[in-house]
Write an enzyme that holds these catalytic residues in place. Structure first.
Site, PDB file in Angstrom:
ATOM      1  N   GLY A 230      -5.849  -6.752  -1.109  1.00  0.00           N
ATOM      2  CA  GLY A 230      -5.892  -5.845  -1.383  1.00  0.00           C
ATOM      3  C   GLY A 230      -7.265  -5.416  -1.170  1.00  0.00           C
ATOM      4  O   GLY A 230      -7.965  -6.587  -0.299  1.00  0.00           O
TER       5      GLY A 230
ATOM      6  N   ARG B  84       4.390  -3.401   6.392  1.00  0.00           N
ATOM      7  CA  ARG B  84       6.115  -3.278   5.697  1.00  0.00           C
ATOM      8  C   ARG B  84       6.685  -2.515   6.718  1.00  0.00           C
ATOM      9  O   ARG B  84       5.721  -1.171   7.208  1.00  0.00           O
ATOM     10  CB  ARG B  84       5.993  -2.808   4.379  1.00  0.00           C
ATOM     11  CG  ARG B  84       5.947  -4.500   3.939  1.00  0.00           C
ATOM     12  CD  ARG B  84       5.758  -4.881   2.720  1.00  0.00           C
ATOM     13  NE  ARG B  84       4.328  -4.579   1.932  1.00  0.00           N
ATOM     14  CZ  ARG B  84       4.185  -4.751   0.899  1.00  0.00           C
ATOM     15  NH1 ARG B  84       4.693  -4.091  -0.358  1.00  0.00           N
ATOM     16  NH2 ARG B  84       2.815  -4.377   0.240  1.00  0.00           N
TER      17      ARG B  84
ATOM     18  N   LEU C 204       1.031 -10.241  -9.985  1.00  0.00           N
ATOM     19  CA  LEU C 204       1.451  -9.479  -9.471  1.00  0.00           C
ATOM     20  C   LEU C 204       0.717 -10.722  -7.783  1.00  0.00           C
ATOM     21  O   LEU C 204       1.197 -10.176  -6.605  1.00  0.00           O
ATOM     22  CB  LEU C 204       0.801  -7.917  -8.846  1.00  0.00           C
ATOM     23  CG  LEU C 204       1.895  -7.321 -10.021  1.00  0.00           C
ATOM     24  CD1 LEU C 204       1.795  -7.314 -11.819  1.00  0.00           C
ATOM     25  CD2 LEU C 204       1.721  -5.938  -9.483  1.00  0.00           C
TER      26      LEU C 204
ATOM     27  N   TYR D 142       7.347 -17.580   1.181  1.00  0.00           N
ATOM     28  CA  TYR D 142       7.887 -16.385   0.389  1.00  0.00           C
ATOM     29  C   TYR D 142       9.253 -16.545  -0.777  1.00  0.00           C
ATOM     30  O   TYR D 142       8.945 -16.321  -1.716  1.00  0.00           O
ATOM     31  CB  TYR D 142       7.634 -15.065   1.177  1.00  0.00           C
ATOM     32  CG  TYR D 142       7.435 -14.043   0.035  1.00  0.00           C
ATOM     33  CD1 TYR D 142       6.117 -13.844  -0.902  1.00  0.00           C
ATOM     34  CD2 TYR D 142       8.511 -13.256  -0.014  1.00  0.00           C
ATOM     35  CE1 TYR D 142       6.073 -12.416  -0.960  1.00  0.00           C
ATOM     36  CE2 TYR D 142       8.295 -12.050  -1.148  1.00  0.00           C
ATOM     37  CZ  TYR D 142       7.388 -12.027  -1.371  1.00  0.00           C
ATOM     38  OH  TYR D 142       7.701 -10.796  -2.417  1.00  0.00           O
TER      39      TYR D 142
ATOM     40  N   GLY E 114      -4.307  -4.902  -5.436  1.00  0.00           N
ATOM     41  CA  GLY E 114      -3.363  -4.199  -3.712  1.00  0.00           C
ATOM     42  C   GLY E 114      -2.747  -3.227  -4.346  1.00  0.00           C
ATOM     43  O   GLY E 114      -2.691  -2.647  -5.113  1.00  0.00           O
TER      44      GLY E 114
HETATM   45  P1  NAD Z   1       0.143  -6.222  -2.045  1.00  0.00           P
HETATM   46  O1  NAD Z   1       0.485  -7.977  -0.395  1.00  0.00           O
HETATM   47  O2  NAD Z   1      -0.730  -4.964  -1.850  1.00  0.00           O
HETATM   48  O3  NAD Z   1      -1.010  -7.301  -3.313  1.00  0.00           O
HETATM   49  C1  NAD Z   1      -0.232  -8.423  -3.202  1.00  0.00           C
HETATM   50  C2  NAD Z   1      -2.234  -8.855  -3.854  1.00  0.00           C
HETATM   51  O4  NAD Z   1      -2.518 -10.312  -4.641  1.00  0.00           O
HETATM   52  C3  NAD Z   1      -3.032  -8.739  -2.751  1.00  0.00           C
HETATM   53  O5  NAD Z   1      -4.117  -7.684  -3.801  1.00  0.00           O
HETATM   54  C4  NAD Z   1      -3.596  -9.276  -3.020  1.00  0.00           C
HETATM   55  O6  NAD Z   1      -5.118  -9.358  -2.370  1.00  0.00           O
HETATM   56  C5  NAD Z   1      -3.975 -10.520  -3.640  1.00  0.00           C
HETATM   57  N1  NAD Z   1      -3.563 -11.426  -3.803  1.00  0.00           N
HETATM   58  C6  NAD Z   1      -2.530 -12.654  -2.765  1.00  0.00           C
HETATM   59  N2  NAD Z   1      -3.193 -13.810  -2.688  1.00  0.00           N
HETATM   60  C7  NAD Z   1      -3.705 -13.464  -3.955  1.00  0.00           C
HETATM   61  C8  NAD Z   1      -4.533 -15.306  -4.481  1.00  0.00           C
HETATM   62  N3  NAD Z   1      -4.174 -16.482  -4.048  1.00  0.00           N
HETATM   63  N4  NAD Z   1      -5.187 -14.942  -5.674  1.00  0.00           N
HETATM   64  C9  NAD Z   1      -5.213 -13.963  -6.146  1.00  0.00           C
HETATM   65  N5  NAD Z   1      -5.090 -12.180  -5.493  1.00  0.00           N
HETATM   66  C10 NAD Z   1      -4.121 -12.993  -4.458  1.00  0.00           C
HETATM   67  O7  NAD Z   1       1.624  -6.270  -1.995  1.00  0.00           O
HETATM   68  P2  NAD Z   1       1.929  -5.552  -3.521  1.00  0.00           P
HETATM   69  O8  NAD Z   1       3.298  -4.751  -2.479  1.00  0.00           O
HETATM   70  O9  NAD Z   1       1.458  -4.594  -4.480  1.00  0.00           O
HETATM   71  O10 NAD Z   1       3.374  -6.655  -3.441  1.00  0.00           O
HETATM   72  C11 NAD Z   1       2.589  -6.653  -5.172  1.00  0.00           C
HETATM   73  C12 NAD Z   1       3.460  -7.779  -5.668  1.00  0.00           C
HETATM   74  O11 NAD Z   1       4.665  -7.691  -5.777  1.00  0.00           O
HETATM   75  C13 NAD Z   1       3.747  -9.193  -5.287  1.00  0.00           C
HETATM   76  O12 NAD Z   1       3.704 -10.999  -5.998  1.00  0.00           O
HETATM   77  C14 NAD Z   1       4.626  -9.000  -4.444  1.00  0.00           C
HETATM   78  O13 NAD Z   1       5.808 -10.351  -4.441  1.00  0.00           O
HETATM   79  C15 NAD Z   1       5.956  -8.034  -5.174  1.00  0.00           C
HETATM   80  N6  NAD Z   1       6.893  -7.611  -4.880  1.00  0.00           N
HETATM   81  C16 NAD Z   1       6.857  -6.131  -3.863  1.00  0.00           C
HETATM   82  C17 NAD Z   1       7.646  -5.261  -3.475  1.00  0.00           C
HETATM   83  C18 NAD Z   1       7.271  -4.419  -2.797  1.00  0.00           C
HETATM   84  O14 NAD Z   1       8.206  -4.097  -2.314  1.00  0.00           O
HETATM   85  N7  NAD Z   1       6.266  -3.781  -2.795  1.00  0.00           N
HETATM   86  C19 NAD Z   1       9.376  -6.766  -3.491  1.00  0.00           C
HETATM   87  C20 NAD Z   1       9.280  -7.283  -4.400  1.00  0.00           C
HETATM   88  C21 NAD Z   1       8.032  -8.149  -5.259  1.00  0.00           C
HETATM   89  N1  UDP Z   2      11.022  -2.882  10.246  1.00  0.00           N
HETATM   90  C1  UDP Z   2      11.089  -2.152  11.814  1.00  0.00           C
HETATM   91  N2  UDP Z   2      10.159  -2.024  12.050  1.00  0.00           N
HETATM   92  C2  UDP Z   2       8.840  -2.272  11.591  1.00  0.00           C
HETATM   93  C3  UDP Z   2       8.727  -2.886  10.055  1.00  0.00           C
HETATM   94  C4  UDP Z   2       9.724  -3.009   9.827  1.00  0.00           C
HETATM   95  O1  UDP Z   2      11.890  -2.052  11.620  1.00  0.00           O
HETATM   96  O2  UDP Z   2       7.365  -2.237  12.017  1.00  0.00           O
HETATM   97  C5  UDP Z   2      11.936  -4.187   9.296  1.00  0.00           C
HETATM   98  C6  UDP Z   2      12.415  -5.305   9.250  1.00  0.00           C
HETATM   99  O3  UDP Z   2      12.953  -5.728  10.732  1.00  0.00           O
HETATM  100  C7  UDP Z   2      13.124  -5.448   7.992  1.00  0.00           C
HETATM  101  C8  UDP Z   2      13.178  -4.117   7.757  1.00  0.00           C
HETATM  102  O4  UDP Z   2      12.033  -3.030   8.996  1.00  0.00           O
HETATM  103  O5  UDP Z   2      14.643  -5.469   8.426  1.00  0.00           O
HETATM  104  C9  UDP Z   2      12.201  -4.199   6.690  1.00  0.00           C
HETATM  105  O6  UDP Z   2      11.033  -4.772   6.562  1.00  0.00           O
HETATM  106  P1  UDP Z   2       9.171  -4.931   5.094  1.00  0.00           P
HETATM  107  O7  UDP Z   2       8.540  -5.977   6.071  1.00  0.00           O
HETATM  108  O8  UDP Z   2       9.348  -3.086   5.322  1.00  0.00           O
HETATM  109  O9  UDP Z   2      10.483  -5.298   4.249  1.00  0.00           O
HETATM  110  P2  UDP Z   2      12.003  -6.482   4.171  1.00  0.00           P
HETATM  111  O10 UDP Z   2      11.773  -7.297   5.597  1.00  0.00           O
HETATM  112  O11 UDP Z   2      10.902  -7.950   3.444  1.00  0.00           O
HETATM  113  O12 UDP Z   2      12.511  -6.132   3.321  1.00  0.00           O
END
Ligand code: NAD
Ligand code: UDP
Length: 314
Positions: free
Chosen positions: A36, A187, A73, A146, A10
């Site tokens: 991913g 996002r 993750l 989530y 991912g």
């Molecule tokens: P992402 O969706 O890019 O990556 C998630 C990865 O997990 C992917 O590769 C996906 O294929 C894999 N995955 C999902 N379900 C699975 C399963 N059942 N078995 C095996 N693999 C699985 O998201 P990311 O942004 O890289 O997030 C990674 C982690 O960090 C997540 O747990 C997410 O909740 C946490 N996180 C990320 C953010 C952010 O802003 N990026 C913020 C808060 C928490």
């Molecule tokens: N958002 C937006 N336009 C988009 C996608 C998201 O205005 O095309 C807004 C969404 O409503 C939220 C903020 O951007 O208020 C962040 O959204 P994101 O999905 O990135 O993360 P999260 O809500 O999980 O923090």
């Protein structure tokens, strides 16, 4: 050092795998490739210190070689990928996934780092959010799969710590962005950049006054690794994120100022339970990890725009 990274193909996982390999680790990257992509770890696939295992974390797994560390993750992180038809699976991934990984960590006497989230604070009534704040989550809303899944995962980490002495590390990540996000990730930063590069409407949800605090991926990965390598008594939870707060209107303006485009802002309905404000208090990370972000949003956006330009040209 043998390190398992679940969710390794991912966005964050692939950046973490790259970092760990560069710093001399042997990495097992586990993923079911739901959000991913193998493309994210393409440059590692032929590296003898890197192994990819296709597996779903809701099912138990074991490895014959001893593991030293596990970064958990695996979980879709974008609302469009974790909600709707994916909701029940998301809860299973959060809860069964961490259970399986905690069993594995306990068996191997490995440290396990759980990537929790600012979503545990829900619609926060305390601003900025500090780790002692217990949050304001709607337990029956569309984000609950989530938010509550991640809250349950945190509680399991602490129960394993108390019952079995498992070496846990819990971080609460705030919105992070950068290279290796999917073009269709959904996002906000990836969406605004891809829309602007393609000359499509920039979709601002609600009136655009809601805020988020955006951390560039390299800063975040540094925080994860620092946390993992702290003494056993530091369990967290520790917030990781960039405390600079922006409204979605400000973000859209910044993206538009950096890309020559005919794109216009269009306002669309705000999704249910979309938090109105988000900003981490990172005092704990500063004290305990000597960590704070170094890359401001404008600089991180430039790097991310460069990445998406290349991806879209391919
Ligand atoms: P992402 O969706 O890019 O990556 C998630 C990865 O997990 C992917 O590769 C996906 O294929 C894999 N995955 C999902 N379900 C699975 C399963 N059942 N078995 C095996 N693999 C699985 O998201 P990311 O942004 O890289 O997030 C990674 C982690 O960090 C997540 O747990 C997410 O909740 C946490 N996180 C990320 C953010 C952010 O802003 N990026 C913020 C808060 C928490
Ligand atoms: N958002 C937006 N336009 C988009 C996608 C998201 O205005 O095309 C807004 C969404 O409503 C939220 C903020 O951007 O208020 C962040 O959204 P994101 O999905 O990135 O993360 P999260 O809500 O999980 O923090």
């Amino acid at each position: 050092m043998k390190i398992l990274v679940t969710g390794g193909t991912g966005f964050l996982g692939s950046n973490l795998c790259k970092y760990l390999i560069k710093h001399g680790a042997d990495v097992i990257c586990l993923d079911n490739n739901y959000t991913g992509r193998l493309k994210n770890v393409e440059e590692l696939l032929n590296n003898p210190h890197f192994t990819f295992v296709e597996h779903d974390v809701i099912n138990p797994i074991d490895f014959s070689t001893p593991l030293d560390q596990i970064y958990n993750l695996a979980c879709p992180a974008s609302p469009v990928h974790y909600q709707g038809k994916a909701a029940v699976k998301t809860t299973k991934t959060c809860v069964l996934g961490i259970l399986n990984m905690l069993d594995l960590a306990t068996k191997h006497n490995a440290s396990i780092l759980q990537t929790s989230t600012s979503e545990v604070y829900g619609e926060p009534l305390v601003h900025p959010q500090v780790e002692t704040y217990r949050g304001n989550v709607n337990p029956i809303g569309i984000r609950a799969c989530y938010d509550e899944g991640k809250r349950c995962a945190e509680s399991l980490c602490f129960d394993y710590y108390r019952e079995y002495g498992t070496q846990i590390k819990v971080v609460r990540i705030f919105n992070t962005y950068g290279p290796h996000m999917r073009e269709d990730d959904g996002r906000v930063i990836s969406s605004f950049i891809v829309q602007a590069l393609q000359g499509k409407d920039i979709t601002v949800y609600g009136d655009g006054s809601q805020t988020r605090s955006f951390c560039y991926v390299d800063d975040l990965i540094e925080g994860l690794v620092r946390m993992m390598n702290t003494p056993a008594d530091l369990t967290g939870p520790v917030n990781l994120g960039n405390p600079q707060e922006f409204s979605m209107n400000e973000l859209a303006g910044l993206v538009l100022s950096k890309i020559q485009t005919k794109s216009k802002l269009v306002y669309q309905p705000l999704p249910k339970d979309d938090p109105s404000r988000r900003r981490p208090d990172i005092s704990l990370a500063r004290q305990q990890l000597k960590w704070s972000p170094t890359i401001p949003l404008s600089e991180g956006l430039d790097k991310t725009i460069g990445y998406f330009k290349k991806q879209l040209a391919m």
